[in-house]
Design a protein around this motif. Structure first.
Motif, mmCIF file in Angstrom:
data_model
loop_
_atom_site.group_PDB
_atom_site.id
_atom_site.type_symbol
_atom_site.label_atom_id
_atom_site.label_comp_id
_atom_site.label_asym_id
_atom_site.label_seq_id
_atom_site.Cartn_x
_atom_site.Cartn_y
_atom_site.Cartn_z
ATOM 1 N N LEU A 43 -11.116 -8.501 18.591
ATOM 2 C CA LEU A 43 -11.710 -9.098 17.396
ATOM 3 C C LEU A 43 -12.807 -10.085 17.778
ATOM 4 C CD1 LEU A 43 -11.659 -9.444 14.302
ATOM 5 C CD2 LEU A 43 -10.002 -11.273 14.651
ATOM 6 N N VAL A 44 -14.018 -9.821 17.317
ATOM 7 C CA VAL A 44 -15.143 -10.726 17.518
ATOM 8 C C VAL A 44 -15.320 -11.596 16.283
ATOM 9 C CG1 VAL A 44 -17.637 -10.881 17.922
ATOM 10 C CG2 VAL A 44 -16.278 -9.131 19.113
ATOM 11 N N MET A 45 -15.263 -10.966 15.106
ATOM 12 C CA MET A 45 -15.464 -11.685 13.843
ATOM 13 C C MET A 45 -14.909 -10.844 12.710
ATOM 14 S SD MET A 45 -19.094 -12.888 12.231
ATOM 15 C CE MET A 45 -19.122 -13.837 10.737
ATOM 16 N N ALA A 46 -14.466 -11.511 11.651
ATOM 17 C CA ALA A 46 -13.985 -10.803 10.460
ATOM 18 C C ALA A 46 -14.172 -11.700 9.253
ATOM 19 C CB ALA A 46 -12.510 -10.442 10.606
ATOM 20 N N ASP A 47 -14.461 -11.092 8.117
ATOM 21 C CA ASP A 47 -14.537 -11.872 6.887
ATOM 22 C C ASP A 47 -14.564 -10.933 5.697
ATOM 23 O OD1 ASP A 47 -14.582 -14.206 5.378
ATOM 24 O OD2 ASP A 47 -16.174 -15.073 6.594
ATOM 25 N N GLY A 48 -14.209 -11.471 4.550
ATOM 26 C CA GLY A 48 -14.290 -10.746 3.291
ATOM 27 C C GLY A 48 -15.522 -11.213 2.531
ATOM 28 N N LEU A 49 -15.968 -10.395 1.631
ATOM 29 C CA LEU A 49 -17.147 -10.705 0.828
ATOM 30 C C LEU A 49 -16.751 -10.876 -0.635
ATOM 31 C CD1 LEU A 49 -19.497 -8.035 2.417
ATOM 32 C CD2 LEU A 49 -19.443 -10.481 2.922
ATOM 33 N N THR A 50 -17.468 -11.741 -1.327
ATOM 34 C CA THR A 50 -17.229 -11.921 -2.753
ATOM 35 C C THR A 50 -17.757 -10.693 -3.500
ATOM 36 O OG1 THR A 50 -19.332 -13.058 -3.061
ATOM 37 C CG2 THR A 50 -17.398 -14.436 -2.589
ATOM 38 N N PRO A 51 -17.346 -10.509 -4.751
ATOM 39 C CA PRO A 51 -17.853 -9.379 -5.533
ATOM 40 C C PRO A 51 -19.380 -9.423 -5.664
ATOM 41 C CG PRO A 51 -15.965 -10.371 -6.620
ATOM 42 C CD PRO A 51 -16.340 -11.281 -5.486
ATOM 43 N N SER A 52 -19.963 -8.260 -5.886
ATOM 44 C CA SER A 52 -21.424 -8.161 -5.943
ATOM 45 C C SER A 52 -22.038 -8.945 -7.101
ATOM 46 C CB SER A 52 -21.870 -6.692 -6.006
ATOM 47 O OG SER A 52 -21.529 -6.112 -7.246
ATOM 48 N N CYS A 53 -21.243 -9.342 -8.102
ATOM 49 C CA CYS A 53 -21.792 -10.140 -9.199
ATOM 50 C C CYS A 53 -22.302 -11.488 -8.686
ATOM 51 C CB CYS A 53 -20.762 -10.348 -10.308
ATOM 52 S SG CYS A 53 -19.310 -11.285 -9.823
ATOM 53 N N ARG A 54 -21.871 -11.898 -7.513
ATOM 54 C CA ARG A 54 -22.328 -13.161 -6.933
ATOM 55 C C ARG A 54 -23.470 -12.953 -5.938
ATOM 56 N NH1 ARG A 54 -17.419 -16.701 -5.197
ATOM 57 N NH2 ARG A 54 -19.132 -18.185 -5.043
ATOM 58 N N GLY A 55 -23.913 -11.703 -5.787
ATOM 59 C CA GLY A 55 -24.936 -11.391 -4.798
ATOM 60 C C GLY A 55 -26.314 -11.166 -5.391
ATOM 61 N N LYS A 56 -27.258 -11.000 -4.511
ATOM 62 C CA LYS A 56 -28.650 -10.695 -4.854
ATOM 63 C C LYS A 56 -29.131 -9.605 -3.906
ATOM 64 C CE LYS A 56 -29.613 -14.864 -7.073
ATOM 65 N NZ LYS A 56 -29.584 -14.761 -8.494
ATOM 66 N N ARG A 57 -30.077 -8.834 -4.362
ATOM 67 C CA ARG A 57 -30.777 -7.860 -3.522
ATOM 68 C C ARG A 57 -32.255 -8.171 -3.596
ATOM 69 N NH1 ARG A 57 -28.021 -2.006 -4.912
ATOM 70 N NH2 ARG A 57 -26.113 -2.409 -3.721
ATOM 71 N N VAL A 58 -32.926 -7.964 -2.511
ATOM 72 C CA VAL A 58 -34.377 -8.127 -2.477
ATOM 73 C C VAL A 58 -34.964 -6.784 -2.060
ATOM 74 C CG1 VAL A 58 -36.328 -9.359 -1.465
ATOM 75 C CG2 VAL A 58 -34.158 -10.569 -1.851
ATOM 76 N N THR A 59 -35.818 -6.237 -2.920
ATOM 77 C CA THR A 59 -36.507 -4.994 -2.580
ATOM 78 C C THR A 59 -37.889 -5.333 -2.042
ATOM 79 O OG1 THR A 59 -37.383 -4.719 -4.825
ATOM 80 C CG2 THR A 59 -35.248 -3.687 -4.343
ATOM 81 N N PHE A 60 -38.361 -4.513 -1.138
ATOM 82 C CA PHE A 60 -39.650 -4.709 -0.482
ATOM 83 C C PHE A 60 -40.537 -3.511 -0.756
ATOM 84 C CE2 PHE A 60 -36.631 -7.264 1.720
ATOM 85 C CZ PHE A 60 -37.314 -8.322 2.281
ATOM 86 N N ASP A 61 -41.786 -3.781 -1.087
ATOM 87 C CA ASP A 61 -42.789 -2.739 -1.237
ATOM 88 C C ASP A 61 -44.102 -3.358 -0.783
ATOM 89 O OD1 ASP A 61 -44.315 -0.557 -1.827
ATOM 90 O OD2 ASP A 61 -44.005 -0.633 -4.000
#
Length: 119
Positions: A43-61
């Motif tokens: 084991l190097v690292m482990a973690d859980g993520l919050t639901p995607s409602c708390r996230g953001k995405r950035v699109t690039f063009d």
């Protein structure tokens, strides 16, 4: 070899963690599994993520950037958590994933992806 072990999200994980006897038992089993990974030295690292409602995405063009607020569609295409492991080979990683308790209350999926390694 280093691998990232990806726990795919489900509709349940996208609703967020809610304590219950079932989720408490699931988290305890996962804690014991993480202890075994640590004891084995992989084991190097482990973690859980919050639901995607708390996230953001950035699109690039080109030079343009667009921010998209969560939640995001298709929970099976999202991540609920991850591990980074240092293993001998993919067979060892696969053997450990097969020992993993089910990370979700219902059907779930875990993906194993090796990191690029310099020769």
């Amino acid at each position: 070899m280093r691998v990232m072990v990806l726990v795919k999200a489900t509709e349940d994980s996208e609703r967020g963690y809610h304590p219950s006897p079932e989720t408490d038992a699931m988290m305890a089993a996962m804690g014991r599994f993480n202890d075994a990974l640590r004891d084995a030295g992989i084991l190097v690292m482990a973690d859980g993520l919050t639901p995607s409602c708390r996230g953001k995405r950035v699109t690039f063009d080109g030079a343009d950037r667009n921010v998209i607020d969560g939640p995001f569609a298709q929970p099976r295409e999202l991540l609920a958590g991850f591990w980074i492991w240092e293993v001998k080979d993919m067979d060892e990683a696969l053997a450990w994933v097969k020992r993993c308790p089910n990370p979700m209350p219902g059907p779930s999926e875990i993906e194993i992806r090796p990191f690029h390694e310099l020769e």
